[in-house]
Write a protein that holds these residues in place. Structure first.
Motif, PDB file in Angstrom:
ATOM      1  N   GLY A 128       1.049  -1.461  -0.446  1.00 50.03           N
ATOM      2  CA  GLY A 128       0.222  -0.294  -0.459  1.00 50.03           C
ATOM      3  C   GLY A 128       0.497   1.464   0.010  1.00 50.03           C
ATOM      4  O   GLY A 128       0.121   2.579   0.061  1.00 50.03           O
ATOM      5  N   ASN A 129       2.455   0.817  -0.516  1.00 54.10           N
ATOM      6  CA  ASN A 129       3.160   2.125  -0.437  1.00 54.10           C
ATOM      7  C   ASN A 129       4.379   2.082  -1.069  1.00 54.10           C
ATOM      8  O   ASN A 129       4.387   1.019  -1.867  1.00 54.10           O
ATOM      9  CB  ASN A 129       3.845   2.593   1.188  1.00 54.10           C
ATOM     10  N   ARG A 130       4.758   3.938  -1.344  1.00 56.93           N
ATOM     11  CA  ARG A 130       5.178   2.844  -2.538  1.00 56.93           C
ATOM     12  C   ARG A 130       6.798   2.687  -2.326  1.00 56.93           C
ATOM     13  O   ARG A 130       6.956   3.621  -0.469  1.00 56.93           O
ATOM     14  CB  ARG A 130       5.529   4.718  -3.383  1.00 56.93           C
ATOM     15  N   ILE A 131       8.130   2.624  -3.031  1.00 60.78           N
ATOM     16  CA  ILE A 131       9.570   2.890  -1.989  1.00 60.78           C
ATOM     17  C   ILE A 131       9.650   4.552  -2.015  1.00 60.78           C
ATOM     18  O   ILE A 131       9.804   4.728  -3.061  1.00 60.78           O
ATOM     19  CB  ILE A 131      10.619   2.061  -2.966  1.00 60.78           C
ATOM     20  N   SER A 132      10.437   4.403  -0.612  1.00 62.50           N
ATOM     21  CA  SER A 132      10.832   5.485  -0.509  1.00 62.50           C
ATOM     22  C   SER A 132      11.240   5.982   0.623  1.00 62.50           C
ATOM     23  O   SER A 132      11.759   4.415   1.651  1.00 62.50           O
ATOM     24  CB  SER A 132       9.872   6.871   0.051  1.00 62.50           C
ATOM     25  N   THR A 133      12.222   6.752   0.911  1.00 60.54           N
ATOM     26  CA  THR A 133      13.176   7.053   2.234  1.00 60.54           C
ATOM     27  C   THR A 133      12.642   6.631   3.832  1.00 60.54           C
ATOM     28  O   THR A 133      12.871   6.467   4.527  1.00 60.54           O
ATOM     29  CB  THR A 133      13.975   8.426   2.135  1.00 60.54           C
ATOM     30  N   VAL A 134      10.953   6.973   3.778  1.00 58.62           N
ATOM     31  CA  VAL A 134      10.030   7.036   4.744  1.00 58.62           C
ATOM     32  C   VAL A 134      10.676   5.611   5.166  1.00 58.62           C
ATOM     33  O   VAL A 134      10.079   5.205   6.528  1.00 58.62           O
ATOM     34  CB  VAL A 134       8.708   7.395   4.781  1.00 58.62           C
ATOM     35  N   GLN A 135      10.459   4.627   3.892  1.00 50.98           N
ATOM     36  CA  GLN A 135      10.195   3.127   4.406  1.00 50.98           C
ATOM     37  C   GLN A 135      10.865   2.603   5.236  1.00 50.98           C
ATOM     38  O   GLN A 135      12.203   2.720   4.705  1.00 50.98           O
ATOM     39  CB  GLN A 135       9.730   2.168   3.414  1.00 50.98           C
ATOM     40  N   THR A 136      11.227   1.670   6.556  1.00 53.36           N
ATOM     41  CA  THR A 136      12.142   1.476   7.160  1.00 53.36           C
ATOM     42  C   THR A 136      13.021   0.115   5.820  1.00 53.36           C
ATOM     43  O   THR A 136      14.201   0.359   6.542  1.00 53.36           O
ATOM     44  CB  THR A 136      11.603   0.351   7.975  1.00 53.36           C
ATOM     45  N   VAL A 137      12.602  -0.146   5.252  1.00 50.18           N
ATOM     46  CA  VAL A 137      13.319  -1.119   4.594  1.00 50.18           C
ATOM     47  C   VAL A 137      14.224  -0.862   4.185  1.00 50.18           C
ATOM     48  O   VAL A 137      15.920  -1.184   3.636  1.00 50.18           O
ATOM     49  CB  VAL A 137      12.196  -2.019   3.840  1.00 50.18           C
ATOM     50  N   THR A 138      14.656   0.311   3.064  1.00 51.43           N
ATOM     51  CA  THR A 138      15.457   1.176   2.751  1.00 51.43           C
ATOM     52  C   THR A 138      16.577   1.644   3.953  1.00 51.43           C
ATOM     53  O   THR A 138      17.344   1.870   3.221  1.00 51.43           O
ATOM     54  CB  THR A 138      14.741   2.766   1.911  1.00 51.43           C
ATOM     55  N   GLN A 139      15.396   1.829   4.608  1.00 53.19           N
ATOM     56  CA  GLN A 139      16.968   2.345   5.867  1.00 53.19           C
ATOM     57  C   GLN A 139      17.826   0.927   6.157  1.00 53.19           C
ATOM     58  O   GLN A 139      19.454   0.969   6.527  1.00 53.19           O
ATOM     59  CB  GLN A 139      16.247   3.168   6.952  1.00 53.19           C
ATOM     60  N   ILE A 140      16.792   0.314   5.851  1.00 54.99           N
ATOM     61  CA  ILE A 140      17.589  -1.400   6.506  1.00 54.99           C
ATOM     62  C   ILE A 140      18.289  -1.580   5.588  1.00 54.99           C
ATOM     63  O   ILE A 140      19.996  -2.646   5.482  1.00 54.99           O
ATOM     64  CB  ILE A 140      16.904  -2.733   7.011  1.00 54.99           C
ATOM     65  N   HIS A 178       2.918   1.526  12.630  1.00 52.81           N
ATOM     66  CA  HIS A 178       4.479   1.659  12.027  1.00 52.81           C
ATOM     67  C   HIS A 178       5.106   0.126  11.391  1.00 52.81           C
ATOM     68  O   HIS A 178       5.850   0.706   9.892  1.00 52.81           O
ATOM     69  CB  HIS A 178       5.977   1.202  13.487  1.00 52.81           C
ATOM     70  N   ALA A 179       4.385  -1.098  11.306  1.00 56.76           N
ATOM     71  CA  ALA A 179       4.653  -1.985  10.418  1.00 56.76           C
ATOM     72  C   ALA A 179       4.210  -1.561   8.706  1.00 56.76           C
ATOM     73  O   ALA A 179       5.075  -1.778   7.769  1.00 56.76           O
ATOM     74  CB  ALA A 179       4.124  -2.994  10.446  1.00 56.76           C
ATOM     75  N   SER A 180       3.257  -0.592   8.701  1.00 61.86           N
ATOM     76  CA  SER A 180       2.751  -0.023   7.368  1.00 61.86           C
ATOM     77  C   SER A 180       3.601   0.555   6.397  1.00 61.86           C
ATOM     78  O   SER A 180       3.484   0.777   5.530  1.00 61.86           O
ATOM     79  CB  SER A 180       1.300   0.865   7.156  1.00 61.86           C
ATOM     80  N   TRP A 181       4.321   1.056   7.282  1.00 63.04           N
ATOM     81  CA  TRP A 181       5.808   2.189   6.528  1.00 63.04           C
ATOM     82  C   TRP A 181       6.508   1.153   6.742  1.00 63.04           C
ATOM     83  O   TRP A 181       8.364   1.580   6.601  1.00 63.04           O
ATOM     84  CB  TRP A 181       6.018   3.595   6.988  1.00 63.04           C
ATOM     85  N   SER A 182       6.890  -0.020   6.808  1.00 67.19           N
ATOM     86  CA  SER A 182       8.336  -0.794   6.583  1.00 67.19           C
ATOM     87  C   SER A 182       9.075  -1.086   4.822  1.00 67.19           C
ATOM     88  O   SER A 182       9.585  -0.936   4.691  1.00 67.19           O
ATOM     89  CB  SER A 182       8.429  -2.264   7.531  1.00 67.19           C
TER      90      SER A 182
END
Length: 493
Positions: A128-140, A178-182
């Motif tokens: 439900g979200n796009r790839i962006s710096t907000v998303q936790t997976v990109t930080q990981i 918060h998981a929604s933005w991972s």
């Protein structure tokens, strides 16, 4: 004996903590300001020390109990709400590095690589979200590439409220908001997506179980009870993100109800019972069952205001005072609608919704010798409201029918800014009795639900006799509509 729930709200720069009675009246607030440092080792990096959150929390709890003579037996439930900061803990529960905050921009490169390798539509369909710096997976993924030893040593990845709740209970969790933005979470099924973990090559074992915010996580441990001065066995909720908690406090729990957050950064939010999302928005599970929030999240609000104040009004070593704030507002009053044809694009830190451009930068368009400081400040107020309207267009294109906004955050103190938002959005703006402390009240509501004081999170009664209402003015809205089209065209030009 009196009974209270303890509610904490970790904002982007400070902690608010209060004790609420069964009627959800805030009886006591922790005295003083409980600040923690935000630091940036490199341009675009935004970090905080999780250990400082815990130190601040312990002090605030002890301070409020001591100041008002509250007995530890009188605290019957605890909930922690917080911003989105990634925490990497080892097997002993110790942070391995500083927390990376949600508006940190270091993972821009990882986002660009992912967009080339991964199907954006596939990710959006599940998460439900796009790839962006907000998303936790990109930080990981940034950690895997740049600090591989931290990734390998990480026992669990947590988010700020989960980390504090872990220290209180010894139980690990990752709340749905918060998981929604991972980008690792199926936003409709409300569970970790094995497909996404495999796609991004991230170990699912490094993540706690996902849980709803309204669940009791566990009980206060003996050690934690000694540290904060409360009774062991006190129930502790899973907790959640500050923005959904503020939405709960303002009864934004059903479709077409809407909220504006007016803090360091800002958001335009509406609730929905159908997960029909746009990839230009940030979308997440709510803290209440079977609801989602569609969020137009912007990088600029009071942070840009404070920067301009420092540059235009303050002498070296001087800090913002109520007298200076009143002076600024007075100068803004003397600037006409449209700031004498000055347009401010508030993209000083790039922008999230709806343009998603980390390289966008701020613009003051039309500046000439006849403009005043008041014109520039008013243009900033208007620019942040134009950004909100830009997101509102997307939300309404999805079928939302919004006629008014509740508003929360420190920015509600400016009547001028509230009126400008009403005029530019063309919507009624409602400032409630608890608007300045919305996230803390939402945190208290969850704590009260956990102890049985509230039977349904959909039946929160607001004190609407104490509201201040700002109505849009038709002629002013018409003028702003023309300027809004210019605002949008400037980014594209």
């Amino acid at each position: 004996m009196s009974e209270y729930v303890l509610a904490a709200d970790f904002g982007t720069s400070s902690l608010k903590l209060g004790l609420f009675n069964e009627k959800l009246e805030k009886k006591y607030t922790a005295p003083g300001r409980y600040l923690y440092k935000t630091f940036s080792k490199k341009i675009g990096w935004v970090e905080q020390d999780p250990r400082e959150w815990w130190i601040t929390f312990k002090k605030a709890v002890r301070d409020v109990m001591k100041k008002y003579g509250v007995k530890k037996e009188e605290i019957v439930s605890i909930n922690v709400g917080a911003h989105m900061g990634l925490v990497c803990i080892d097997k002993n529960g110790k942070p391995l590095r500083p927390s990376i905050l949600f508006f940190d921009q270091r993972s821009v490169g990882q986002c660009e690589k992912l967009s080339q390798k991964v199907c954006d539509e596939e990710v959006f369909k599940i998460c439900g979200n796009r790839i962006s710096t907000v998303q936790t997976v990109t930080q990981i993924m940034w950690l895997k590439e740049n600090e591989p030893e931290v990734y390998e040593k990480t026992f669990k990845f947590m988010i700020a409220p989960g980390y504090i709740a872990y220290l209180l209970t010894g139980e690990s969790s990752y709340d749905w908001t918060h998981a929604s933005w991972s980008l690792l979470f199926d936003i409709r099924k409300r569970e970790w997506s094995e497909k996404m973990f495999n796609l991004f090559n991230i170990s699912m074992e490094k993540f706690p179980e996902t849980m709803p915010s309204y669940k009791v996580l566990g009980n206060l441990t003996q050690n934690a009870a000694k540290e904060i001065g409360l009774c062991p066995g006190t129930p502790v909720m899973v907790g959640g993100s500050d923005t959904p908690l503020a939405a709960l406090a303002e009864n934004v729990v059903d479709k077409n109800r809407a909220l504006i957050t007016a803090g360091s950064v800002s958001s335009v939010i509406t609730c929905t019972d159908v997960p029909n999302f746009s990839s230009t928005l940030l979308n997440r599970c709510h803290v209440v069952p079977d609801r989602w929030l569609m969020q137009g999240a912007m990088n600029a609000h009071s942070n840009v205001f404070e920067w301009l104040i420092r540059e235009l009004y303050l002498k070296e070593g001087e800090s913002l005072s109520s007298e200076i704030f009143e002076k600024v507002e007075d100068e803004i009053k003397h600037s006409p609608v449209g700031s004498n044809n000055l347009i401010f694009l508030p993209y000083l830190a790039g922008e999230r919704s709806p343009i998603w451009d980390p390289y966008a930068r701020g613009v003051i368009f039309g500046l000439s010798f006849h403009h005043s400081r008041g014109d520039i400040m008013r243009a900033l107020y208007e620019g942040t409201a134009y950004a909100a309207r830009h997101n509102l267009e997307v939300i309404e294109s999805l079928g939302a029918k919004i006629d008014s906004f509740r508003i929360v955050g420190g920015g509600v103190k400016s009547r001028i800014w509230n009126q400008i938002k009403a005029d530019i959005l063309g919507k009624k703006i409602v400032v409630g009795k608890n608007s300045a402390d919305g996230s803390m009240l939402g945190s208290a509501i969850l704590a009260a639900y956990g102890v049985g004081w509230i039977k349904s999170l959909f039946e929160i009664k607001l004190d609407d006799e104490s509201v201040t209402v700002f109505l849009p003015r038709t002629r002013v809205w018409q003028k702003y509509t023309k300027l809004f089209e210019l605002y949008k065209s400037l980014y594209l030009s």
